[in-house]
Design a protein around this motif. Structure first.
Motif: not given
Length: 518
Positions: A61-76
């Motif tokens: 959950t924390t990593f997902g928030r960080l990915a959004r804060a980092r403007h990640v375009q694609r995640l796997r």
């Protein structure tokens, strides 16, 4: 494209965020890790515990928030051994997807081996020789035999250190009987496979994963060596065996005091040492080399659909250097001009100075990077250049190559370190002369672009009457500043060659005046 990869392993949950280009250049933006130990008791009971799944859920959950804060375009996100084997693994994944909104994929052991191979090949090339890739996880060990860059076979075997510790090493420290039972189990499981690898003539073993990083760091520090950046670092089989003896002789409290240990892996290190030592001994390779890339980076490469040459190839190495130069020096026209001039002089004097062919590549890269320290400060930019080269993630290079490039680049200005200088303490004696020779060439080349205007159009080198003559062709432009600067930089090369180095301007050809018609 900004991408992220999450790895739900049996020991820890990791995420790496990176900017990835189509040709495979990866610039890491962020790395995070939480040790959640999903595999704890899962391999003996067959089920993930409530405690570890809750820890994993919070981490993801924390990593997902960080990915959004980092403007990640694609995640796997991928889950490995502990989740795929647990009877409640599928339910855990469904809950995780529902709570986090992230796509979670349980991958097979062979997929895990394939993604690790992809990452290691990209980072290290693997083009020449036969290599055994060894990834030691909590639940499984992935082995891949590679010949000239291509996999011969891949295997995922249930020999992870969390699994083996719970099953075979209940005592602390382990008893001799427990260790022997573990060794027999390892050899029954993969002995034939390792024999096949040995018969193929394995030249190197390459280890990945946090467990191997910890084991190598401990082996290095036991020898009094620095255990900083581990990618590309090698340790001997004897050093791993000595660390195995040390780890098996003490309990967890004493292991936690050993230099280089990861406190969260203290209980796993005896099993790790036994497995790695057994593999190296059976295959009979003299060294274990660390690769800093593994499953997560393989996921990134696949997510980006990277199919170009890896970072470990000659083209990949050059791309990494050019990318680093561009990050700090933009167009870097001066660096490219200096690199061309420096390699021209290298070609003329390499035989006399007994410079290895590989030195030309290192000189070119040092020239391309020699001024990047200006991005930090002008007056001491050569020192900042050294720091930036040393601390950037230049994939495809071993630590000694990075040290040589950084030292040569640093030496383009002011004093070149003497062979006994502290700056050269980490460089083997045989390489110190190489640093001084390449620095001598870089200093002259840098001076020949003193104005940064690319005044020198051509440079030719002539050995004549006991001297080395550099013919400097500036075309119709004025090269007085370049010649003045270069004359003050030839002293070191003159000493190394034991002959004068002379600069001569090439007279520019002027167009003839046209006769008027009578």
């Amino acid at each position: 494209m900004r991408l992220a990869a999450i790895d739900l392993g049996s020991n820890s949950v990791h995420m790496v965020v990176a900017d990835v280009t189509a040709d495979g250049r990866i610039q890491v933006v962020d790395r995070v890790k939480e040790m959640v130990r999903l595999g704890r008791r899962a391999f003996t009971t067959g089920a993930l515990t409530d405690e570890t799944t809750e820890l994993a859920e919070r981490a993801v959950t924390t990593f997902g928030r960080l990915a959004r804060a980092r403007h990640v375009q694609r995640l796997r996100a991928v889950a490995t051994s502990a989740v795929r084997e647990a009877r409640n693994g599928a339910a855990f994944v469904r809950r995780l997807q529902r709570e986090t909104g992230l796509p979670i994929e349980v991958i097979s052991g062979l997929d895990e081996a394939r993604l690790i191979f992809r990452a290691v090949r990209h980072a290290m090339g693997l083009e020449n020789g036969t290599h055994l890739l060894v990834d030691v996880g909590g639940g499984s060990v992935e082995l891949t035999l590679v010949e000239d860059g291509r996999p011969v076979w891949m295997r995922s075997v249930p020999l992870g250190v969390a699994r083996l510790t719970e099953r075979f090493l209940p005592s602390d420290p382990p008893t001799g009987r427990q260790v022997r039972a573990l060794e027999r189990h390892v050899m029954r499981t993969i002995g034939d496979l390792l024999d096949r690898a040995r018969r193929r003539g394995v030249t190197s073993a390459i280890g990945t994963s946090g467990t191997i990083n910890t084991l190598v760091a401990m082996a290095l520090q036991a020898q009094g060596a620095d255990a900083g950046r581990l990618h590309g670092v090698s340790v001997t089989r004897e050093a791993i065996h000595a660390m195995r003896r040390r780890l098996l002789a003490v309990d967890a409290r004493a292991r936690a005091e050993l230099p280089g240990v990861d406190a969260k892996r203290v209980d796993l290190m005896p099993a790790a040492a036994v497995v790695v030592d057994a593999i190296l001994a059976r295959v009979r390779v003299p060294h274990l080399t660390v690769c800093g890339w593994a499953l997560r980076e393989g996921v990134l490469l696949e997510l980006a659909r990277v199919n170009g040459p890896g970072a470990g190839t000659r083209l990949g190495r050059r791309r990494a250097v050019v990318a680093l130069a561009h990050r700090y020096a933009g167009d870097n026209a001066h660096g490219r001009q200096v690199a061309q001039l420096a390699t021209t002089v290298f070609d003329a004097v390499a035989a006399q100075l007994r410079l290895p062919a590989a030195g030309r590549e290192l000189l070119e890269y040092a020239a391309l990077l020699h001024d990047i320290g200006h991005a930090v400060d002008h007056d001491r930019h050569h020192r900042h250049t050294y720091y930036l080269i040393k601390n950037s993630e230049l994939l495809g290079f071993d630590p000694q190559e990075i040290e040589l490039i950084a030292l040569v680049a640093r030496s383009h200005r002011k004093q070149v370190p003497k062979p006994s200088a502290p700056e050269l303490a980490q460089v083997p004696n045989g390489k110190r002369k190489l640093v001084r020779a390449l620095a001598a060439l870089l200093r002259i080349a840098d001076a020949l672009d003193r104005t940064h205007f690319g005044v020198v159009k051509n440079l030719s080198v002539e050995k004549s009457s006991g001297r080395l003559v550099l013919h400097v062709d500036a075309g119709a432009e004025n090269a007085e500043l370049e010649l003045w600067a270069a004359e003050r930089r030839v002293d070191l090369l003159s000493r190394l060659l034991d002959r004068p180095v002379v600069l001569r301007p090439v007279a520019s050809a002027r167009p003839r005046a046209r006769r008027r018609a009578s």
